[in-house]
Design a protein around this motif. Structure first.
Motif, PDB file in Angstrom:
ATOM      1  N   LYS A   1       0.854  -1.195   0.000  1.00  0.00           N
ATOM      2  CA  LYS A   1       0.000   0.000   0.000  1.00  0.00           C
ATOM      3  C   LYS A   1       0.889   1.244   0.000  1.00  0.00           C
ATOM      4  N   PRO A   2       0.837   2.025  -1.086  1.00  0.00           N
ATOM      5  CA  PRO A   2       1.622   3.265  -1.081  1.00  0.00           C
ATOM      6  C   PRO A   2       1.064   4.228  -0.036  1.00  0.00           C
ATOM      7  N   ASP A   3       1.860   5.203   0.346  1.00  0.00           N
ATOM      8  CA  ASP A   3       1.450   6.157   1.372  1.00  0.00           C
ATOM      9  C   ASP A   3       0.511   7.197   0.754  1.00  0.00           C
ATOM     10  N   PHE A   4      -0.696   6.781   0.418  1.00  0.00           N
ATOM     11  CA  PHE A   4      -1.641   7.598  -0.332  1.00  0.00           C
ATOM     12  C   PHE A   4      -3.015   6.970  -0.158  1.00  0.00           C
ATOM     13  N   GLN A   5      -4.049   7.768  -0.054  1.00  0.00           N
ATOM     14  CA  GLN A   5      -5.408   7.199   0.017  1.00  0.00           C
ATOM     15  C   GLN A   5      -6.204   7.654  -1.198  1.00  0.00           C
ATOM     16  N   LEU A   6      -7.091   6.804  -1.676  1.00  0.00           N
ATOM     17  CA  LEU A   6      -7.931   7.174  -2.817  1.00  0.00           C
ATOM     18  C   LEU A   6      -9.393   7.061  -2.410  1.00  0.00           C
ATOM     19  N   SER A   7     -10.225   7.924  -2.996  1.00  0.00           N
ATOM     20  CA  SER A   7     -11.663   7.860  -2.749  1.00  0.00           C
ATOM     21  C   SER A   7     -12.293   6.974  -3.821  1.00  0.00           C
ATOM     22  N   THR A   8     -12.975   5.923  -3.382  1.00  0.00           N
ATOM     23  CA  THR A   8     -13.627   4.998  -4.313  1.00  0.00           C
ATOM     24  C   THR A   8     -14.584   5.755  -5.227  1.00  0.00           C
TER      25      THR A   8
ATOM     26  N   SER B   1       0.611  -8.848 -11.142  1.00  0.00           N
ATOM     27  CA  SER B   1       0.406  -7.846 -10.094  1.00  0.00           C
ATOM     28  C   SER B   1      -0.732  -6.956 -10.540  1.00  0.00           C
ATOM     29  N   LEU B   2      -1.660  -6.697  -9.627  1.00  0.00           N
ATOM     30  CA  LEU B   2      -2.770  -5.818  -9.991  1.00  0.00           C
ATOM     31  C   LEU B   2      -3.225  -5.041  -8.777  1.00  0.00           C
ATOM     32  N   MET B   3      -3.880  -3.930  -9.069  1.00  0.00           N
ATOM     33  CA  MET B   3      -4.412  -3.085  -8.010  1.00  0.00           C
ATOM     34  C   MET B   3      -5.661  -3.747  -7.462  1.00  0.00           C
ATOM     35  N   SER B   4      -5.922  -3.564  -6.167  1.00  0.00           N
ATOM     36  CA  SER B   4      -7.141  -4.094  -5.568  1.00  0.00           C
ATOM     37  C   SER B   4      -8.226  -3.023  -5.550  1.00  0.00           C
ATOM     38  N   GLY B   5      -9.426  -3.363  -5.994  1.00  0.00           N
ATOM     39  CA  GLY B   5     -10.563  -2.434  -5.974  1.00  0.00           C
ATOM     40  C   GLY B   5     -10.229  -1.135  -6.675  1.00  0.00           C
ATOM     41  N   SER B   6     -10.527  -0.018  -5.998  1.00  0.00           N
ATOM     42  CA  SER B   6     -10.225   1.285  -6.582  1.00  0.00           C
ATOM     43  C   SER B   6      -8.844   1.772  -6.144  1.00  0.00           C
ATOM     44  N   GLY B   7      -8.095   0.898  -5.456  1.00  0.00           N
ATOM     45  CA  GLY B   7      -6.726   1.181  -5.097  1.00  0.00           C
ATOM     46  C   GLY B   7      -6.599   2.025  -3.831  1.00  0.00           C
ATOM     47  N   PRO B   8      -5.351   2.423  -3.513  1.00  0.00           N
ATOM     48  CA  PRO B   8      -4.146   2.207  -4.314  1.00  0.00           C
ATOM     49  C   PRO B   8      -3.339   0.955  -3.940  1.00  0.00           C
TER      50      PRO B   8
END
Ligand code: C5P
Length: 288
Positions: A171-178, A245-252
């Motif tokens: 998990k990168p140090d970043f949050q995303l809004s779904t 390798s793939l992103m989970s859901g809406s990430g990150p």
């Protein structure tokens, strides 16, 4: 009445994610394979006291009505006319705002816990219908294991026990809004989609290479435009010899699949020096 109950709340990842279109209700029509993993929160429910209270080991989640676990308790109390106090303690291990259904799985654990504590004996269908009021991922979190999900994510077909997947989650140090990722998704801009039928056939044959070839998430390019680190992590997992390798859901969050636990462990050692939130995880079956 039991004094306290501890319920495990595993994270979910998406092994494939395809968006079929936008619906009239604003949600997107999905076709996605969801998988529970060994990374989990632990929820302790203690009936008693005044009202619903949430306590958490993490400052990153709200301790009030904004918490999905709190909302789950209120929904259950209202639905079944339960007039009681409840203390909810959340041991938060799942990264927040990461595409891992962290809030949804806590809510699912509260629904299951209240069902047990108050002896409601709800059917899985009833629990899922209640859970869907809280979020699209809650029904899957209630059912668990591996499932093909359609609709908003609530039309679930459980998959039989498949291969045990050994993975590294970063998990990168970043949050995303779904909501924001879905809002910016454009069907016309999708370049590569997973073939879910091929994935399911590979799953039944326990053919890891064939299922790795279908591990694609169409939301990736939207999330990468906001968090380029997603692409960097995918690349680094590839250098560590991930099969996919793939992103989970809406990430990150990004998941790398490996051929064995040992290979995953080697990759995890490399990734955790660069990303604090790196986890060595495996798939979780319904029986785990
Ligand atoms: O259902 P949930 O509240 O978790 O969804 C968060 C947001 O993600 C929704 O408000 C919606 O914008 C988006 N979403 C979507 N289609 C889905 C699931 C979620 O557009 N199937």
């Amino acid at each position: 009445m039991q004094e306290r109950l501890v319920v495990e709340a595993p994270a979910k990842i998406n092994l494939t994610l395809n968006v079929l279109g936008k619906r009239d209700d604003g949600y997107h029509e999905l076709e996605t394979v969801m998988q529970q993993i060994s990374l989990k929160d632990r929820i302790t429910l203690c009936p008693g006291g005044e009202g619903i209270k949430v306590q958490s080991s993490s400052a990153a989640i709200p301790g009030d009505e904004a918490n999905l676990a709190w909302q789950a308790a209120r929904l259950m109390f209202e639905e079944f006319s339960i007039a009681a106090g409840l203390q909810i303690c959340i041991e938060k291990n799942i990264p927040v705002g990461a595409g891992l259904a962290g809030g949804s799985t806590d809510a699912a654990a509260v629904i299951k816990g209240i069902d047990r504590l108050w002896g409601l004996h709800l059917s899985p269908e009833r629990m899922c219908a209640l859970g869907l009021k809280l979020g699209s991922d809650v029904p899957f979190c209630l059912v668990g294991g591996t499932a093909l999900a359609r609709g908003r994510g609530e039309i679930l077909t459980a998959l039989p026990e498949g291969p045990r997947l050994e993975m590294v989650l970063v998990k990168p140090d970043f949050q995303l809004s779904t909501a924001e990722i879905y809002q910016n998704f454009r069907l016309g801009q999708v370049k590569s989609v997973p073939d879910n039928q091929a994935f399911l056939e590979a799953w039944r044959r326990c053919d890891i290479m064939a299922l790795a070839a279908q591990m694609k998430n169409v939301l990736e390019s939207v999330s990468i435009s906001r968090c380029p680190e997603v692409a960097v992590i995918k690349h680094k997992l590839g250098e560590c010899r991930a099969l996919a390798s793939l992103m989970s859901g809406s990430g990150p969050s990004v998941v790398g699949l490996f051929g064995s636990r040992e290979e995953a462990r080697q990759a995890w050692k490399i990734m955790k020096d660069q990303y604090e939130e790196s986890y060595l995880v495996s798939s979780y079956g319904r029986g785990d």
